[in-house]
Design a protein around this motif. Sequence first.
Motif, PDB file in Angstrom:
ATOM      1  N   SER A 158       0.850  -1.186   0.000  1.00  0.00           N
ATOM      2  CA  SER A 158       0.000   0.000   0.000  1.00  0.00           C
ATOM      3  C   SER A 158       0.887   1.236   0.000  1.00  0.00           C
ATOM      4  CB  SER A 158      -0.929   0.013   1.232  1.00  0.00           C
ATOM      5  OG  SER A 158      -0.149   0.073   2.419  1.00  0.00           O
ATOM      6  N   GLY A 159       0.235   2.375  -0.164  1.00  0.00           N
ATOM      7  CA  GLY A 159       0.949   3.647  -0.098  1.00  0.00           C
ATOM      8  C   GLY A 159       0.839   4.431  -1.379  1.00  0.00           C
ATOM      9  N   GLY A 160       0.512   5.711  -1.254  1.00  0.00           N
ATOM     10  CA  GLY A 160       0.461   6.588  -2.421  1.00  0.00           C
ATOM     11  C   GLY A 160      -0.940   6.779  -2.950  1.00  0.00           C
ATOM     12  N   PRO A 161      -1.307   7.992  -3.247  1.00  0.00           N
ATOM     13  CA  PRO A 161      -2.670   8.266  -3.741  1.00  0.00           C
ATOM     14  C   PRO A 161      -2.777   8.047  -5.237  1.00  0.00           C
ATOM     15  CG  PRO A 161      -1.460  10.311  -3.488  1.00  0.00           C
ATOM     16  CD  PRO A 161      -0.531   9.214  -3.064  1.00  0.00           C
ATOM     17  N   PHE A 162      -2.667   6.803  -5.686  1.00  0.00           N
ATOM     18  CA  PHE A 162      -2.646   6.524  -7.105  1.00  0.00           C
ATOM     19  C   PHE A 162      -3.710   5.505  -7.462  1.00  0.00           C
ATOM     20  CE2 PHE A 162       1.693   7.437  -5.706  1.00  0.00           C
ATOM     21  CZ  PHE A 162       1.926   8.602  -6.428  1.00  0.00           C
ATOM     22  N   ALA A 163      -4.175   5.649  -8.703  1.00  0.00           N
ATOM     23  CA  ALA A 163      -5.132   4.655  -9.202  1.00  0.00           C
ATOM     24  C   ALA A 163      -4.388   3.425  -9.704  1.00  0.00           C
ATOM     25  CB  ALA A 163      -5.955   5.273 -10.340  1.00  0.00           C
ATOM     26  N   GLY A 164      -5.046   2.309  -9.664  1.00  0.00           N
ATOM     27  CA  GLY A 164      -4.487   1.093 -10.256  1.00  0.00           C
ATOM     28  C   GLY A 164      -3.670   0.285  -9.290  1.00  0.00           C
ATOM     29  N   SER A 165      -2.478   0.730  -8.980  1.00  0.00           N
ATOM     30  CA  SER A 165      -1.610  -0.069  -8.122  1.00  0.00           C
ATOM     31  C   SER A 165      -0.844   0.825  -7.178  1.00  0.00           C
ATOM     32  CB  SER A 165      -0.637  -0.887  -8.988  1.00  0.00           C
ATOM     33  OG  SER A 165       0.222  -0.016  -9.706  1.00  0.00           O
ATOM     34  N   SER A 166      -0.223   0.210  -6.205  1.00  0.00           N
ATOM     35  CA  SER A 166       0.597   0.962  -5.267  1.00  0.00           C
ATOM     36  C   SER A 166       1.909   1.338  -5.939  1.00  0.00           C
ATOM     37  CB  SER A 166       0.864   0.095  -4.028  1.00  0.00           C
ATOM     38  OG  SER A 166       1.503  -1.103  -4.411  1.00  0.00           O
ATOM     39  N   PRO A 167       2.647   2.292  -5.363  1.00  0.00           N
ATOM     40  CA  PRO A 167       3.872   2.759  -6.020  1.00  0.00           C
ATOM     41  C   PRO A 167       4.998   1.726  -5.947  1.00  0.00           C
ATOM     42  CG  PRO A 167       3.621   3.797  -3.879  1.00  0.00           C
ATOM     43  CD  PRO A 167       2.359   3.043  -4.133  1.00  0.00           C
ATOM     44  N   LEU A 168       5.951   1.891  -6.850  1.00  0.00           N
ATOM     45  CA  LEU A 168       7.186   1.109  -6.804  1.00  0.00           C
ATOM     46  C   LEU A 168       8.039   1.607  -5.646  1.00  0.00           C
ATOM     47  CD1 LEU A 168       8.168   1.349 -10.584  1.00  0.00           C
ATOM     48  CD2 LEU A 168       7.111  -0.630  -9.451  1.00  0.00           C
ATOM     49  N   ARG A 169       8.841   0.693  -5.096  1.00  0.00           N
ATOM     50  CA  ARG A 169       9.832   1.068  -4.099  1.00  0.00           C
ATOM     51  C   ARG A 169      11.203   0.762  -4.705  1.00  0.00           C
ATOM     52  NH1 ARG A 169       9.268   1.257   1.787  1.00  0.00           N
ATOM     53  NH2 ARG A 169      11.328   1.394   2.750  1.00  0.00           N
ATOM     54  N   LEU A 170      11.994   1.839  -4.933  1.00  0.00           N
ATOM     55  CA  LEU A 170      13.299   1.707  -5.543  1.00  0.00           C
ATOM     56  C   LEU A 170      14.354   1.880  -4.446  1.00  0.00           C
ATOM     57  CD1 LEU A 170      14.777   1.370  -8.287  1.00  0.00           C
ATOM     58  CD2 LEU A 170      14.822   3.874  -8.443  1.00  0.00           C
ATOM     59  N   THR A 171      15.133   0.831  -4.199  1.00  0.00           N
ATOM     60  CA  THR A 171      16.113   0.827  -3.107  1.00  0.00           C
ATOM     61  C   THR A 171      17.531   0.724  -3.673  1.00  0.00           C
ATOM     62  OG1 THR A 171      14.533  -0.234  -1.624  1.00  0.00           O
ATOM     63  CG2 THR A 171      16.850  -0.330  -0.997  1.00  0.00           C
ATOM     64  N   ALA A 172      18.396   1.604  -3.170  1.00  0.00           N
ATOM     65  CA  ALA A 172      19.792   1.614  -3.643  1.00  0.00           C
ATOM     66  C   ALA A 172      20.568   0.452  -3.049  1.00  0.00           C
ATOM     67  CB  ALA A 172      20.455   2.932  -3.268  1.00  0.00           C
ATOM     68  N   HIS A 205      13.227   5.045  -2.306  1.00  0.00           N
ATOM     69  CA  HIS A 205      12.381   6.101  -2.863  1.00  0.00           C
ATOM     70  C   HIS A 205      11.153   5.448  -3.483  1.00  0.00           C
ATOM     71  CE1 HIS A 205      15.524   9.275  -2.530  1.00  0.00           C
ATOM     72  NE2 HIS A 205      16.315   8.210  -2.578  1.00  0.00           N
ATOM     73  N   LEU A 206       9.999   6.071  -3.255  1.00  0.00           N
ATOM     74  CA  LEU A 206       8.765   5.584  -3.864  1.00  0.00           C
ATOM     75  C   LEU A 206       8.568   6.267  -5.207  1.00  0.00           C
ATOM     76  CD1 LEU A 206       6.359   5.625  -0.769  1.00  0.00           C
ATOM     77  CD2 LEU A 206       7.712   3.707  -1.662  1.00  0.00           C
ATOM     78  N   ILE A 207       8.082   5.508  -6.182  1.00  0.00           N
ATOM     79  CA  ILE A 207       7.803   6.042  -7.518  1.00  0.00           C
ATOM     80  C   ILE A 207       6.400   5.610  -7.899  1.00  0.00           C
ATOM     81  CG2 ILE A 207       8.528   6.170  -9.929  1.00  0.00           C
ATOM     82  CD1 ILE A 207      11.280   5.249  -9.089  1.00  0.00           C
ATOM     83  N   GLY A 208       5.536   6.605  -8.194  1.00  0.00           N
ATOM     84  CA  GLY A 208       4.160   6.278  -8.537  1.00  0.00           C
ATOM     85  C   GLY A 208       3.638   7.169  -9.652  1.00  0.00           C
ATOM     86  N   ARG A 209       2.420   6.882 -10.017  1.00  0.00           N
ATOM     87  CA  ARG A 209       1.771   7.601 -11.131  1.00  0.00           C
ATOM     88  C   ARG A 209       2.706   7.655 -12.344  1.00  0.00           C
ATOM     89  NH1 ARG A 209       0.837  12.264 -13.622  1.00  0.00           N
ATOM     90  NH2 ARG A 209      -1.262  12.547 -14.442  1.00  0.00           N
ATOM     91  N   THR A 210       3.263   6.506 -12.668  1.00  0.00           N
ATOM     92  CA  THR A 210       4.158   6.404 -13.812  1.00  0.00           C
ATOM     93  C   THR A 210       3.357   6.372 -15.108  1.00  0.00           C
ATOM     94  OG1 THR A 210       4.142   4.013 -13.551  1.00  0.00           O
ATOM     95  CG2 THR A 210       5.944   5.229 -12.521  1.00  0.00           C
ATOM     96  N   GLY A 211       3.887   7.010 -16.131  1.00  0.00           N
ATOM     97  CA  GLY A 211       3.180   7.014 -17.403  1.00  0.00           C
ATOM     98  C   GLY A 211       4.116   7.233 -18.568  1.00  0.00           C
ATOM     99  N   LEU A 212       3.701   6.791 -19.736  1.00  0.00           N
ATOM    100  CA  LEU A 212       4.440   6.970 -20.976  1.00  0.00           C
ATOM    101  C   LEU A 212       3.413   7.246 -22.063  1.00  0.00           C
ATOM    102  CD1 LEU A 212       7.081   6.795 -22.628  1.00  0.00           C
ATOM    103  CD2 LEU A 212       6.682   4.323 -22.825  1.00  0.00           C
ATOM    104  N   VAL A 213       3.537   8.399 -22.724  1.00  0.00           N
ATOM    105  CA  VAL A 213       2.521   8.804 -23.700  1.00  0.00           C
ATOM    106  C   VAL A 213       3.184   9.283 -24.980  1.00  0.00           C
ATOM    107  CG1 VAL A 213       0.931   9.490 -21.866  1.00  0.00           C
ATOM    108  CG2 VAL A 213       2.392  11.218 -22.938  1.00  0.00           C
ATOM    109  N   ALA A 214       2.442   9.201 -26.069  1.00  0.00           N
ATOM    110  CA  ALA A 214       2.832   9.860 -27.312  1.00  0.00           C
ATOM    111  C   ALA A 214       2.296  11.289 -27.251  1.00  0.00           C
ATOM    112  CB  ALA A 214       2.262   9.119 -28.510  1.00  0.00           C
TER     113      ALA A 214
END
Length: 780
Positions: A622-636, A733-742
């Motif tokens: 859980s975590g993050g105000p995003f639709a669809g899925s929870s955010p990624l957790r990127l750890t160094a 670091h959390l990463i959410g609301r990811t998108g790729l558009v034309a």
Amino acid sequence: MRLTPPAVTHYAMAATGCLFAGMLVAAPPAAAAPATNDFPAYTMSSALSPAPLSAAACETTTTCVVAPAPRGGSADDHANLTQAITTAASRTVPAVFAADGTVTSPATTATVLLSAGTYRITRGLKLPPNVDLRGAGITATTILMDPTVNWRNFAYGYLIAPTGDKQPGSTNLVSDLTVNGNCRTSATGFDDATMPSRPRQPCDFRGTLGAHANTGGGISVGDRWTVRQVRFTNFEYFKLWVHGTTGARIVDNRFDNRGGAESDGEDNIGGGGRNTGTVIEGNQFDATINGNAFDFTNAQGTTVRDNIVHTTPAVAAARGVAEYGNLYFEAVYGATVTGNQLQGAHIVLKSNSDYSHTGTNKDVTQPRDILVAENTIRDSFTVGIGIAYDDYLDDDKTYGTPGSWDQNSETAGDHLVRLGGANVIRDNLIERPRQSGILVYGNTAAKNSPDIITGNHIRNAGFGGSSAYSTGAGYFDTSGIGLSVGSRDEIYGNTIVDDQAEPTTWYGVHIGARNAASRPTFVSLTGPGGVTNTSSGVIAAPVRTTALAPEAPTGVGVAGSALTWQESYATSNPVAGYRVYRNGVPIADLPVGSPAVPGDMLDAATGWTVSGSSSSVSRPASGGPFAGSSPLRLTALRDGQISTYSSPVTAAPGTTYTSVASFQAVDVSRRVRAGLAFTDAAGKVTRLGSANTATVDGLTGWTTSSFSAAAPAGTVSVQAFLMVEKAVAGESHLIGRTGLVAGTATEQWAVPAGSTGTHQIVAYRAGDGELSAVTELTLP
């Protein structure tokens, strides 16, 4: 002052702060004053002036000469009137002065009395000192210009003017008559018409006689002249000219173009030339006038009080102009502007820097020591009251050398600037200006004393206008009061009200213009006794501090049933989300951003791959105000840059793609970046990323980064490429609301069925909620 709506709604903004004290207090909508339109009607009658001089009273004194009656028809009355003036002049006696300058014997004046009727003259009348010219009444006696004999007799000239003989202690009075410039040959009377005949068309004598555009003005005054109860109508040139004079009084006159008349666009009352002590009082300006009601350039001690100006949008539109009838104080020092009533016009205080830099306009005088108080200003096409501080650059690219009113530059290639400020704007009622109520803007170097803005009541600013506009020295969003130049200015005790169902006032007080080269400092919003400002019904906030505002959304458009726009460019003031308004009413709040990225080529199930062995990716429960899925957790896993890629998506060379993501630090903040990775048919990968140094993720809020680029030649696929810079092993670091558009649009809001009108989109800042500039789109 000419304020124009911006051509675009995306502005680069200087990341500067603004120091101010005090607050603007929100008040309930009940604070609104009633909307009124109680301007007095334009009328020839007067309660201010004495009755016209009668022939019987004239005949009782040897210092009064009754002029011959008008000859009628096309006959020229100039010789008869000139003879009467010469006779009167012979009966005057100059004032006598003692050695110390005191008057020991005042001047003896004489009068020429004109009968009822129309006097036609083929050249202007010249009044010597101490000779008065009086008619039988403002509607009874007319002096009519006749240019048919030789129009050059009136080139840059006037129907009535002084002889040019300066005489200490002299006075002159012109009263109780009409002066008519014959612009329309058939317009000799007065009627109730509200539109001029043939608006925008040249005067008749220009077409038939070939006269130039500066032919035939009304009255040019001399020292200590009084012009009272005179109607000015139907002129090509300036109606009343006050230039280089001392102690002129312009009282209870009328300015119009009724009776089918029309005038050119020169000022109704114009001049300057360092005139001193001019009083302009109790005059009325009809909606049929053309040009400014008043405009002085270079003057001192001017008083403009209790005048009434009517203008209408219909007359402006007929002439192809946006506005007219304004009061301009250009390079005016120590003026008093009180009790005036302006319908459709406004007041401007500014320098003379826009004029050709020669003569008295080589040196620049800023507005200074001017009181603007207790005026009523309604339905201005632009701002209600504007104060502009502007200078020009000499050949060496420097502004003017500071100097005083009594100094003049004697150096070629350099000019003096008489610094401005110490103006007081108080207790004015400003209703429904299309832009802000009061604006102070310009060049910091041109102002060295603070202004005071207090006790003003501003209602429904922005009515019928744009939400943002340029002053030429930065952009303002529609506000009750806006200030972008100065130090230690005071703004207190003002009431800003918007009581419309669809409000147009975005801010109560706007501190600092956007895209301005400078900003105000140490502004106080609290006055004596702790009095503050009050605000009611404004759209966004009581106070806007521009230096803290995030960048505005750009590229607003419609895709299907949704409004779409491009991410706001991240500055040191990161975006926390977006708000959508319809006609000033809030209808959507999108924390972080819209729940879905429009046209997203990724989905919640799209996998992510780790770049090398420097980091690991997981997806918390859980975590993050995003639709669809929870955010990624990127750890160094080690020190340095950590990154992740989306799965590849088919791409076409030359097409613009945009990646977007929101980041939030778990342990410590770092610079975060969105990027794109393009792969060609040979497997070569081209990695590109945002260079924005302001995208630093926080521990509580989300920071958005986006990046757009055109796919290189040979591209077959594209991936979203997301990075965190200078990470330390073990941090996340959390990463959410990811998108790729034309394309470039990465935000959207679904438009409800049937929604029409103007939709406004703003970005708001993390922490304090400070809003960006407004981006607008009108839906049919």
